[in-house]
Every structure is written in C-alpha cells, then in structure tokens.
Design a protein around this motif. Structure first.
Motif, PDB file in Angstrom:
ATOM      1  N   UNK A 297       0.825  -1.204   0.000  1.00 32.32           N
ATOM      2  CA  UNK A 297       0.000   0.000   0.000  1.00 32.32           C
ATOM      3  C   UNK A 297       0.862   1.257   0.000  1.00 32.32           C
ATOM      4  N   UNK A 298       1.258   1.653  -1.211  1.00 29.80           N
ATOM      5  CA  UNK A 298       2.127   2.810  -1.410  1.00 29.80           C
ATOM      6  C   UNK A 298       1.453   3.764  -2.380  1.00 29.80           C
ATOM      7  N   UNK A 299       1.393   5.038  -2.004  1.00 31.84           N
ATOM      8  CA  UNK A 299       0.796   6.064  -2.858  1.00 31.84           C
ATOM      9  C   UNK A 299       1.837   7.109  -3.233  1.00 31.84           C
ATOM     10  N   UNK A 300       1.931   7.364  -4.531  1.00 29.40           N
ATOM     11  CA  UNK A 300       2.750   8.459  -5.055  1.00 29.40           C
ATOM     12  C   UNK A 300       1.797   9.471  -5.677  1.00 29.40           C
ATOM     13  N   UNK A 301       1.718  10.649  -5.098  1.00 26.47           N
ATOM     14  CA  UNK A 301       0.823  11.689  -5.569  1.00 26.47           C
ATOM     15  C   UNK A 301       1.648  12.965  -5.763  1.00 26.47           C
ATOM     16  N   UNK A 302       1.887  13.309  -7.012  1.00 23.08           N
ATOM     17  CA  UNK A 302       2.770  14.435  -7.266  1.00 23.08           C
ATOM     18  C   UNK A 302       4.216  14.115  -6.937  1.00 23.08           C
ATOM     19  N   UNK A 303       4.593  12.853  -7.150  1.00 25.39           N
ATOM     20  CA  UNK A 303       5.990  12.427  -6.996  1.00 25.39           C
ATOM     21  C   UNK A 303       6.633  12.564  -8.370  1.00 25.39           C
ATOM     22  N   UNK A 304       7.417  13.613  -8.544  1.00 24.94           N
ATOM     23  CA  UNK A 304       7.922  13.956  -9.865  1.00 24.94           C
ATOM     24  C   UNK A 304       9.410  13.667  -9.985  1.00 24.94           C
ATOM     25  N   UNK A 305       9.785  13.020 -11.067  1.00 24.94           N
ATOM     26  CA  UNK A 305      11.191  12.861 -11.418  1.00 24.94           C
ATOM     27  C   UNK A 305      11.401  13.744 -12.637  1.00 24.94           C
ATOM     28  N   UNK A 306      11.940  14.935 -12.397  1.00 20.02           N
ATOM     29  CA  UNK A 306      12.004  15.960 -13.437  1.00 20.02           C
ATOM     30  C   UNK A 306      13.344  16.690 -13.377  1.00 20.02           C
ATOM     31  N   UNK A 307      13.685  17.312 -14.483  1.00 19.42           N
ATOM     32  CA  UNK A 307      14.886  18.140 -14.526  1.00 19.42           C
ATOM     33  C   UNK A 307      14.660  19.436 -13.748  1.00 19.42           C
ATOM     34  N   UNK A 308      15.671  19.827 -12.979  1.00 19.32           N
ATOM     35  CA  UNK A 308      15.591  21.137 -12.337  1.00 19.32           C
ATOM     36  C   UNK A 308      15.755  22.220 -13.410  1.00 19.32           C
ATOM     37  N   UNK A 309      14.871  23.178 -13.415  1.00 20.82           N
ATOM     38  CA  UNK A 309      14.956  24.261 -14.397  1.00 20.82           C
ATOM     39  C   UNK A 309      16.280  24.998 -14.246  1.00 20.82           C
ATOM     40  N   UNK A 310      16.943  25.196 -15.384  1.00 23.50           N
ATOM     41  CA  UNK A 310      18.195  25.910 -15.380  1.00 23.50           C
ATOM     42  C   UNK A 310      19.411  25.082 -15.033  1.00 23.50           C
ATOM     43  N   UNK A 311      19.226  23.774 -14.800  1.00 23.97           N
ATOM     44  CA  UNK A 311      20.358  22.923 -14.405  1.00 23.97           C
ATOM     45  C   UNK A 311      21.290  22.635 -15.580  1.00 23.97           C
ATOM     46  N   UNK A 312      20.756  22.682 -16.801  1.00 29.37           N
ATOM     47  CA  UNK A 312      21.548  22.338 -17.976  1.00 29.37           C
ATOM     48  C   UNK A 312      21.771  20.855 -18.158  1.00 29.37           C
ATOM     49  N   UNK A 313      21.181  20.037 -17.293  1.00 31.56           N
ATOM     50  CA  UNK A 313      21.356  18.583 -17.379  1.00 31.56           C
ATOM     51  C   UNK A 313      20.377  17.969 -18.369  1.00 31.56           C
ATOM     52  N   UNK A 314      20.744  16.801 -18.873  1.00 30.95           N
ATOM     53  CA  UNK A 314      19.869  16.018 -19.727  1.00 30.95           C
ATOM     54  C   UNK A 314      19.164  14.910 -18.954  1.00 30.95           C
ATOM     55  N   UNK A 315      19.747  14.481 -17.833  1.00 30.58           N
ATOM     56  CA  UNK A 315      19.330  13.239 -17.171  1.00 30.58           C
ATOM     57  C   UNK A 315      18.864  13.515 -15.745  1.00 30.58           C
TER      58      UNK A 315
END
Length: 636
Positions: A297-315
C-alpha cells in the motif's frame, strides 16, 4: 504596511498553520538552527532519534536549501533489488517509524557523494511531503559533441561535469568526502572505490527535443575500449568503432561501469506499509527515484522525477523513476511527471527464483540469477508459492506454503514446502511468490523524454492505467515475464489501459518493438505451449505514431482492443516501415472493434494472426478489418 511586510506576514501565518495542522507533536527543525549549516546530516539524524524516542509525529523544516554530506551519516548494509548492494549512508534513517511525517515545507535537499537520502524500513503510516531531492555533483557524465571525424572514427566532446582521463580512458568522477587524508595525499583510492567510473552504458541525447536521439541505436558505442585523449581542459576526444558517429550538437551521456552505477536511489523502501509520497521532486539520483520491495500500500501523488529548471542537465535518474518488486496491496501513482530517466517510468513485478538443486521431496535450493537480485528477499514462512515451468512459464503445481526459508548466502536459499514436490520440478524451473503481488492504479501522469519504456506491468492483480500522457524511447507498455535474464514474474490477469494519449513512442530503433508490447520472454520462442496473461483491455486511447508497429500480443487468453484512435504522423521517418501494425500470436478470444487509423503513407493497414491463435474477431467496421489487411493463417 509595505507589500514585503504583508508577504512576510502571510508566510508566517501559513507556516504556523502548517504546524497547527499536525497537532502538538511537531519537531520544528528551525529550533535546531540548521539554516546556513554546511552539513545538516548529523543534525537531522539527531532530530529523528528524538522524534522516535519521544513519539513526535512530524519533522518540519523551515523552507530553505539544505546540504547533506555522507561524512557523519549512519550507514546500513542494504541488499536492494535491481540496484547495487552494499553499505549505504543515509540522512533519513526512517527505520521502525510509525505514524510519522517528514514535511520539507518546499525545501531543497542537496546531497553530496554516494548516499541514499531516505531509507524507510519496517515502518508504517509514513508520509514524505513538500521537498525536492538533488545532487550537487551528478552520477552521469554529460558532454556536447563539438566535432567528429569519420575517417579517424573520433568525436570530440566538451565536458562540464567532473571527469578524469587516465590510461587513455575517460572516467566520470563522483563527489568524495573531504578528509585530511585526501587533502594531503589526493584521491588515490577514487578508482578502486568506484568513485571514478569508466564511461559505459553510453547514450546520446538531443538538446532540441530533450530526449534520446531519434533512432538511438545508430550511435551505439562499445562498452569497453573507448580511447580518450584530453585535448585541453574540458575538451575530450573519444575514439571508438561505431556504425555512425554522433551528430555535432548532440549530448554524450554516460553513467559508468555496469554493476557500479546504481548505488544511490533517492528512496529505499523495505518491509513497510501505508506510505505516501506527496509533492516530492527528484531532480537527480544515482539509481532509481524510488525502489520499494516487500512492502504494501504505497501512494505516489505528485511524486515527480524531473529536470531542475536551469540545471543544464539532460538526465534525472540514472535508472527507473519508480520500481516496485515483491510488493502487495495497492500501488497508486497519480499526478506525477517522469522525464529524462535513463530507464523506465515504473516497473511493477515479482521475481522468479530458479531451481538450482532438489534437496529432498519437500526442499529445493533456489538461486538468484541476475547479479542485481543477489540478496533478494524472495519470501518468508507462510507465503504461498508456485513452481513455474522454465520452458512455457506456466504453473506446474498448485499453491504451496513455505514452511521454512533458510538463507545460505546472497545467491542460494533453501525453501521447504508443506507438500512434496517429487516429480513436479526440474532444475532451472522457477519459483514464484504469489502472496506478494500488487494491484495498481496509474492515472493522470506524464512520461516523456526517457530512455526505455513508460510502464512495465507484470502482476496478476487488478491494474488500471488511465488518463496518462506518454512518450518514451521504447515500448510505451511492456507486459512480459521471463526466466531468462531479469526473471521478472507475474502474469497479467486483469489489466485495463484506457484514455491515454501516446505521442510518437518507440523512436529508439531498438528492434521492432511496439507501442503495446505484450510478449513473454520464452526460452524457445518457436516451441512453447499454453497462455501466459489473461483479460487485457486496451480501449479509448489516442495514439500518434510515426512508425508501423502498434500492438504485439502473444499468449493472451482474452484481449479486447477497441475504440482506439490511431494517427500516423510525420514527426520522424519510420524506422521499421514494413513491420505489421498488429501481430497476434498464440492468443484466444481476441476482439477488435471501433478502432480508427488515419494513415498518411498510403500503405495498407496490416494485421497478422498466427495459426496458434483462436477465436479472433475483427469487427467489419474496424480499421483492421479492411479486405486489404494482411492476415496469415487466421482462425475465426
């Protein structure tokens, strides 16, 4: 009162409102004077100990940016399925916590070096909310291609992430602890302790699309033997035999040596239940965003794996965004965005163990097969299991109860059952724990710009996947099971995929996959018997695709494909233009109705149905019923 004063007053009221909403048992980290501290790890560990001892229910951070270093972090030996085992240091050892909340209040948590930010074990009713996780130094090397030379098989990259060139090899360099020893003698052990990782598992990214290059496989690099020359600081020339050199302007990405590049997931969950992750951002991790096993019983609500804006990273994460193995109850994934991972958005499955030796009529010696499953906790006394045929992946026994589980080492375990298994099992058959499979609801999410797939679903419990926006480099949906490499178990028995928007997936060129790729990984793909999955419904999805293959369906008893709107695009040139649009293999009770297919290439809609398939019904008004459709050895 000035505008700034009003804003500060509103923030203060909001802050006290948060505290009041949690009741009286709140530990405010502001009282620990952590703001401005270089390394807050030991302070947070002390605060958690206080919470556990005094029964405090909430750990609350004042909004800010906090840095966590491994130097004073407690460590635990963790065997983490599908990741790298070992001693792991953590800033949040949530072990044996009940009815507890960690509220970051919108804070950024920045980690340094090899750490697992959160280890959650043997805990119940835990909520993690309002925080972001990132690393100061990433676990991937990134460099823009600025030149290439076809005649010499070389290309040059400008690297801004930490690196080392030694012995004509390029290594990505991870952040190490600062210590008097290293300040005096240098990082002489960085190579041997796997802080310098030779480039491997490489891929090229397109900075215009922020996704892997179209037809990625054209630029496949060898895993070893890539010669490196440092032309000047930050400019590296790589020499390797490749089918095609990467285009100028693309981004070279490498996460380093296999079996050494999944050390630091953001969240490790083990033997816990009733967990909620709400409004959490994972900007980066040196493995998965979240890995959960033997939990429920695990809930992910708004659990985002996203690039930080301005980081310049691809991954973002160097492996899956989320992963659930040997989990039961219900997994809920909603309102999440998963982007730019080096692997899948989510994978829900069990794991087969393989029979190594028959000890006696009640006992088997079983083994893990893939090294990323060493130490995997397969089962405990009282669990129900079944023996699985290595060839057909079907069950060879009814349910058996584990009476005794004896671990011999990280690979071998003795399982003793309540009933004799004489004559019912062979060496290399599988054993599946049928007590630990999860139901799932996956809705209102976005998946984009990642290497690999969107959703891998391998569970017999009810799964609903709806209202998602999906675009991934490989198959959007992969539904399989195997006793071959990863040994991921769990036939699908009740799967509904509806109302999703799928946009130009399968652009990697990694073999003729499909948007819906449903195929067990049989040892002998031409010689097997029986069905694997059942009761799969795919309906009301909007599918935009530049390539041909929409659906590959193998060994399903009960498949409905209806009211899907398919539209061919010219976003890319087709990679496999001659692949069938639909391929049905060894299926029974299949229905196609209400589907539309707008094609722009003038080619016929194609469907193939093999001679093993039975009762395949294609409605006369369905897009795949046209007389010109290609049908082979079909049975109605």
């Amino acid at each position: 009162m000035s505008k700034n004063s009003i804003k500060n007053f509103i923030k203060l009221i909001a802050f006290f409102f948060i505290i009041a909403s949690y009741g009286q048992k709140v530990l405010n980290m502001k009282d620990f004077n952590i703001q401005g501290v270089k390394d807050v790890t030991p302070i947070v560990v002390e605060a958690l100990e206080k919470c556990k001892k005094e029964g405090i229910s909430t750990l609350l951070f004042p909004k800010g940016t906090y840095h966590f270093y491994p130097t004073f972090a407690p460590e635990f030996f963790c065997e983490i399925t599908n990741n790298d085992n070992g001693l792991k240091r953590t800033a949040f050892p949530l072990i044996g916590f009940n009815d507890f909340v960690v509220d970051g209040n919108g804070s950024d948590f920045i980690f340094h070096g090899k750490m697992i930010p959160f280890i959650i074990e043997q805990s119940t009713n835990v909520k993690i909310t309002n925080l972001s996780i990132d690393w100061q130094v990433p676990f991937a090397l990134e460099g823009m291609v600025v030149a290439n030379d076809v005649a010499k098989h070389t290309f040059d990259i400008e690297v801004k992430t930490p690196y080392v060139v030694e012995h004509e090899r390029l290594y990505l360099s991870l952040e190490r602890e600062d210590s008097p020893y290293e300040r005096k003698f240098g990082k002489r052990f960085a190579m041997w302790e796997h802080y310098n990782l030779e480039i491997a598992e490489n891929i090229f990214w397109d900075p215009k699309t922020m996704a892997p290059l179209y037809n990625t496989q054209l630029y496949h690099m060898p895993e070893r033997g890539v010669k490196a020359t440092e032309l000047k600081k930050g400019l590296i020339r790589l020499s390797a035999k490749m089918k095609n050199l990467p285009p100028i302007g693309s981004i070279f990405v490498s996460k380093g040596d296999y079996l050494q590049n999944r050390t630091s997931p953001a969240f490790r969950v083990f033997k816990s239940k009733n967990l909620e992750f709400k409004d959490v951002n994972v900007y980066h991790a040196g493995a998965m965003g979240l890995i959960a096993e033997r939990s429920e019983d695990i809930t992910l609500d708004g659990f985002n794996v996203v690039l930080r804006k301005g980081s310049g990273r691809m991954v973002t994460t160097t492996a899956d965004a989320t992963h659930f193995c040997n989990v039961k109850g219900t997994v809920i994934i909603k309102n999440c965005t998963f982007e730019n991972m080096l692997d899948d958005a989510t994978n829900i499955h069990g794991t087969y163990l393989r029979v190594n030796k028959i000890i006696d009529e009640y006992t088997l010696a079983v083994e893990t097969y893939h090294p990323h499953q060493n130490g995997y906790l397969f089962g405990e006394e009282g669990d129900f299991v079944k023996i699985v045929d290595q060839k057909n992946l079907g069950y060879k026994t009814d349910s058996l109860i584990l009476k005794k589980v004896k671990r011999i080492n990280e690979k071998i375990t003795y399982l003793t059952f309540d009933k004799p298994i004489t004559g019912k099992v062979d060496i290399y058959d599988g054993v599946e724990n049928i007590s630990w499979h999860a139901a799932a609801i996956i809705e209102n999410n976005v998946v984009r710009n990642n290497r690999a797939r969107s959703f891998l679903i391998t569970t017999p419990r009810k799964v609903v996947i709806r209202n998602n926006k999906l675009s991934s480099q490989m198959a959007t949906f992969s539904i399989t099971g195997d006793l071959n490499l990863w040994n991921e178990s769990g036939l699908c028995d009740d799967l509904l995929i509806e109302n999703n928007q799928i946009d130009n997936s399968v652009f990697g060129g990694n073999g003729p996959q499909a948007i819906f790729y449903i195929e067990p990984d049989y040892v002998d793909k031409k010689n097997f018997e029986g069905k694997y999955s059942r009761n799969i419904i795919i309906r009301n999805n909007v599918i935009k695709t530049f390539d041909s293959s929409i659906l590959v369906a193998s060994s399903i008893d009960g498949l409905v494909f209806e009211n899907n709107q398919i539209e061919q695009t010219n976003t890319y040139n087709p990679i496999f233009p001659n692949a069938e649009n639909v391929k049905i293999k060894n299926c029974n009770d299949v229905v196609f109705k209400g589907n539309t297919f707008k094609k722009i290439d003038g080619k016929e809609v194609t469907i193939t149905i093999d001679e093993k398939s039975t009762n395949v019904q294609v409605d006369s008004k369905d897009a795949f019923s046209k007389k010109s459709s290609k049908k082979t050895n079909s049975k109605k």
